[in-house]
Scaffold this motif. Structure first.
Motif, PDB file in Angstrom:
ATOM      1  N   GLY A 336       8.127  36.634 -48.314  1.00  7.12           N
ATOM      2  CA  GLY A 336       8.537  37.645 -47.349  1.00  7.12           C
ATOM      3  C   GLY A 336       7.615  38.837 -47.227  1.00  7.12           C
ATOM      4  O   GLY A 336       7.894  39.743 -46.441  1.00  7.12           O
ATOM      5  N   SER A 337       6.510  38.859 -47.985  1.00  3.98           N
ATOM      6  CA  SER A 337       5.634  40.027 -47.936  1.00  3.98           C
ATOM      7  C   SER A 337       4.466  39.841 -46.969  1.00  3.98           C
ATOM      8  O   SER A 337       3.629  40.726 -46.833  1.00  3.98           O
ATOM      9  CB  SER A 337       5.092  40.339 -49.338  1.00  3.98           C
ATOM     10  N   GLU A 338       4.410  38.698 -46.296  1.00  7.48           N
ATOM     11  CA  GLU A 338       3.295  38.433 -45.398  1.00  7.48           C
ATOM     12  C   GLU A 338       3.305  39.348 -44.186  1.00  7.48           C
ATOM     13  O   GLU A 338       2.242  39.760 -43.699  1.00  7.48           O
ATOM     14  CB  GLU A 338       3.321  36.982 -44.952  1.00  7.48           C
ATOM     15  N   ALA A 339       4.497  39.653 -43.671  1.00  8.68           N
ATOM     16  CA  ALA A 339       4.576  40.472 -42.454  1.00  8.68           C
ATOM     17  C   ALA A 339       3.908  41.829 -42.665  1.00  8.68           C
ATOM     18  O   ALA A 339       3.193  42.328 -41.788  1.00  8.68           O
ATOM     19  CB  ALA A 339       6.034  40.649 -42.041  1.00  8.68           C
ATOM     20  N   ALA A 340       4.123  42.456 -43.834  1.00  6.55           N
ATOM     21  CA  ALA A 340       3.515  43.756 -44.111  1.00  6.55           C
ATOM     22  C   ALA A 340       1.992  43.636 -44.183  1.00  6.55           C
ATOM     23  O   ALA A 340       1.266  44.529 -43.719  1.00  6.55           O
ATOM     24  CB  ALA A 340       4.058  44.323 -45.422  1.00  6.55           C
ATOM     25  N   LEU A 341       1.497  42.536 -44.742  1.00 10.86           N
ATOM     26  CA  LEU A 341       0.049  42.327 -44.805  1.00 10.86           C
ATOM     27  C   LEU A 341      -0.542  42.226 -43.409  1.00 10.86           C
ATOM     28  O   LEU A 341      -1.622  42.775 -43.138  1.00 10.86           O
ATOM     29  CB  LEU A 341      -0.262  41.041 -45.572  1.00 10.86           C
ATOM     30  N   LEU A 342       0.164  41.543 -42.516  1.00 17.11           N
ATOM     31  CA  LEU A 342      -0.358  41.324 -41.172  1.00 17.11           C
ATOM     32  C   LEU A 342      -0.232  42.571 -40.304  1.00 17.11           C
ATOM     33  O   LEU A 342      -0.986  42.736 -39.344  1.00 17.11           O
ATOM     34  CB  LEU A 342       0.377  40.152 -40.518  1.00 17.11           C
ATOM     35  N   ARG A 343       0.710  43.452 -40.632  1.00 17.43           N
ATOM     36  CA  ARG A 343       0.873  44.680 -39.838  1.00 17.43           C
ATOM     37  C   ARG A 343      -0.228  45.693 -40.104  1.00 17.43           C
ATOM     38  O   ARG A 343      -0.618  46.442 -39.222  1.00 17.43           O
ATOM     39  CB  ARG A 343       2.243  45.321 -40.125  1.00 17.43           C
ATOM     40  N   HIS A 344      -0.718  45.748 -41.339  1.00 15.73           N
ATOM     41  CA  HIS A 344      -1.714  46.750 -41.698  1.00 15.73           C
ATOM     42  C   HIS A 344      -3.062  46.391 -41.082  1.00 15.73           C
ATOM     43  O   HIS A 344      -3.440  45.223 -41.031  1.00 15.73           O
ATOM     44  CB  HIS A 344      -1.821  46.846 -43.224  1.00 15.73           C
ATOM     45  N   SER A 345      -3.821  47.386 -40.628  1.00 12.42           N
ATOM     46  CA  SER A 345      -5.100  47.119 -39.958  1.00 12.42           C
ATOM     47  C   SER A 345      -6.259  46.931 -40.938  1.00 12.42           C
ATOM     48  O   SER A 345      -7.329  46.492 -40.534  1.00 12.42           O
ATOM     49  CB  SER A 345      -5.434  48.264 -38.997  1.00 12.42           C
ATOM     50  N   TRP A 346      -6.080  47.289 -42.213  1.00 12.17           N
ATOM     51  CA  TRP A 346      -7.113  47.133 -43.250  1.00 12.17           C
ATOM     52  C   TRP A 346      -8.459  47.699 -42.799  1.00 12.17           C
ATOM     53  O   TRP A 346      -9.440  46.964 -42.643  1.00 12.17           O
ATOM     54  CB  TRP A 346      -7.255  45.659 -43.665  1.00 12.17           C
TER      55      TRP A 346
END
Length: 448
Positions: A336-346
C-alpha cells in the motif's frame, strides 16, 4: 514464461467479463468470482498479483476480504464500487489499496492500472539482456530501455559520448556501463570538472607543464586512462579557457598518448557528462560548441525520475534487494505504500530515492518499509555566508533576486564567476542587475 494472475471479484457479470477482457489483454491470467466465499477459496490456494474488488457482494462487503487473507502473499488491491462512501474510502487509505475507483469506470483508467501492475512481469527484451555492462541500469520505462540500447550499441565503439541530464539521474552509472561495454583493458579514470580547481584540472588534462607543482596523481590522469576511458564529469562547469584548449587538443589524433612510452593499440576513449541540456549550456555560454562537437559523437539524454512512472517502485525493490543481500535481512516495501512513492516528484532523482530507501531500511524496525522523502527544514538549512534560507511562500522573483545578490557577494562581485556558478551567461547577470536597478552587490548580499 511466468504470467501474472488477476482475481476479479464482482457480482455484476457484464462488468466482470469486460474487466476480465481488459486484464487478459494486459497479459494476466484471469479468475472471476461473484462472492466472498469463491474469492476466499481461490486466494487460499493461488497467489493473485492483482485483485479487483467490488464492495457490495451477495455475502458481504468486499472489504472483509482484506481481513481474511494474508495480504503479504498477494499483490495489488484495486477497489471498484458504484456506491462510494466516506467510511469505505477512509478504510481503503489505511489498507494496501493502490486505487479506489468509482463506477461507471473509464476503461482507459482501468487499463492503465492493469498495465502498471503487469509491466513487472513483462519479459526482458533483447536490448535489455542481463549483460554485466548494463546490469546496474535498472528500470522498464521506454526512456531507460533506449539508454540501455544506446550503451550496448555505442559501448564497443571508439565514439565519444556526452551523457546529460539533471543531477542524480545516473550519469556516472551510465558512463561506467559504457566503459564496461567497451571491452577495454584499461581503467576508467574520472575527473570532476566542477570540483577541481582550474589549475589542477589543467594539470590533469595537459600534464605537468600546465602546473609543475600539482600532485603527481593529477599529472598521471591521462596516463592512467591509457587503453581505457577518461570520463569528464560536469564538463559544462569546466572554465571556458580550458574548454577551448581541450577542444583544440582533441583535434590531435595523438591526444592522451604518452610520447615517452611505446604506442598502445587503444588510445584513450573520452566520455563526458553535463548536468544541463547541451543546447541550453551552449546558449548560456557555459559549454563551448567546438568542445561539444568534439565530445558528443553521441549525445545521450537521461530522463528525470518523475518521467519514468513505475520505475520508482522497481528501483525501490532493487535497492531493498541490495541492502538485504548486504545485511542478511528479508525486508520489503510495505503493502500500500506505492501510491505515495508515485505521488512524489523526486526532484533529487534516483540519488534522492536511494537515500530515502537507505534511511528507511536502517532506521525502521520490521520487514515492511514505508519510503518517505526527507524534506529540508529550517533546522537543517541555516543561512550563512554561502547559503540562503527561504520561507515557504517566497516569490520566485525574490528567490532569484536574493540568490543572484548572495552569489555576487560570495565571489566579490566577480560577474564571470557568478555566471558560471549560477549556470547562466555574464550578459544575463548584467541584464538582471539592470532590471533590478542595481549598480553592484554589497558584501552582505544586499544592493546599493
Amino acid at each position: 514464461m511466468p504470467q501474472p494472475t488477476a482475481l476479479i471479484l464482482d457480482d455484476d457479470g457484464a462488468f466482470a467479463r469486460a474487466a476480465g477482457q481488459l486484464a487478459f489483454s494486459a497479459g494476466f491470467r484471469v479468475q472471476l468470482a461473484e462472492t466472498l466465499a469463491e474469492a476466499r477459496t481461490f486466494l487460499a490456494r493461488t497467489r493473485a498479483d492483482l485483485v479487483l474488488l467490488d464492495l457490495q457482494l451477495p455475502d458481504g462487503s468486499g472489504m472483509e476480504l482484506l481481513d481474511d487473507v494474508d495480504l503479504a502473499q498477494h499483490g495489488q488491491i484495486v477497489i471498484v464500487t458504484g456506491r462510494p462512501s466516506l467510511e469505505s474510502a477512509t478504510r481503503a487509505v489505511a489498507t494496501p489499496v493502490i486505487e479506489y475507483l468509482v463506477k461507471p469506470l473509464d476503461p482507459a483508467q482501468l487499463r492503465r492500472v492493469m498495465e502498471r501492475v503487469a509491466a513487472r512481469w513483462r519479459p526482458v527484451e533483447p536490448a535489455q539482456v542481463d549483460l554485466s555492462a548494463v546490469s546496474g541500469i535498472v528500470g522498464n520505462a521506454p526512456q531507460i530501455r533506449s539508454v540501455v540500447d544506446a550503451v550496448l550499441r555505442t559501448g564497443p565503439t571508439d565514439a565519444s559520448v556526452l551523457v546529460w541530464g539533471e543531477p542524480g539521474t545516473g550519469k556516472a552509472l551510465v558512463a561506467a556501463a559504457l566503459h564496461a561495454a567497451s571491452g577495454r583493458s584499461g581503467p576508467m579514470v574520472t575527473l570532476d570538472c566542477g570540483a577541481l580547481p582550474p589549475a589542477d584540472l589543467a594539470a590533469a588534462l595537459f600534464g605537468p607543464e600546465a602546473r609543475p607543482d600539482a600532485p603527481p596523481a593529477l599529472h598521471g590522469a591521462l596516463a592512467r586512462a591509457r587503453g581505457g576511458t577518461l570520463f569528464l564529469d560536469a564538463v559544462n562547469h569546466m572554465p571556458l579557457e580550458l574548454q577551448a584548449r581541450l577542444a583544440e587538443a582533441l583535434e590531435d589524433p595523438g591526444f592522451g598518448v604518452d610520447a615517452a612510452r611505446p604506442p598502445v593499440p587503444a588510445p584513450v576513449r573520452l566520455l563526458a557528462a553535463s548536468d544541463r541540456d547541451p543546447d541550453e549550456a551552449m546558449r548560456e555560454r557555459t559549454l563551448r560548441p567546438d568542445l561539444y562537437y568534439a565530445l558528443a559523437h553521441v549525445s545521450l539524454p537521461l530522463p528525470a525520475l518523475r518521467e519514468r512512472g513505475e520505475d520508482v517502485v522497481v528501483l525501490v525493490a532493487h535497492f531493498i534487494d541490495r541492502l538485504n543481500a548486504r545485511y542478511g535481512q528479508t525486508k520489503r516495501l510495505a503493502p500500500g505504500s506505492e501510491a505515495a512513492l508515485l505521488r512524489h516528484s523526486w526532484p533529487g532523482n534516483v540519488r534522492e530515492l536511494r537515500s530515502a530507501v537507505q534511511r528507511a531500511y536502517l532506521l525502521h524496525d520490521g520487514e515492511g518499509l514505508h519510503i518517505k522523502p526527507q524534506l529540508p527544514s529550517a533546522s537543517v538549512w541555516k543561512e550563512s555566508e554561502t547559503s540562503i534560507l527561504f520561507s515557504v511562500g517566497t516569490t520566485l522573483a525574490e528567490i532569484e533576486r536574493r540568490a543572484l545578490l548572495k552569489t555576487l557577494a560570495h565571489f566579490d562581485n566577480d560577474k564571470t564567476a557568478t555566471a558560471r556558478a549560477l549556470g547562466v551567461s555574464v550578459r544575463t547577470i548584467h541584464n538582471q542587475l539592470a532590471r533590478m536597478g542595481i549598480r553592484r552587490a554589497a558584501a552582505d548580499g544586499t544592493a546599493e
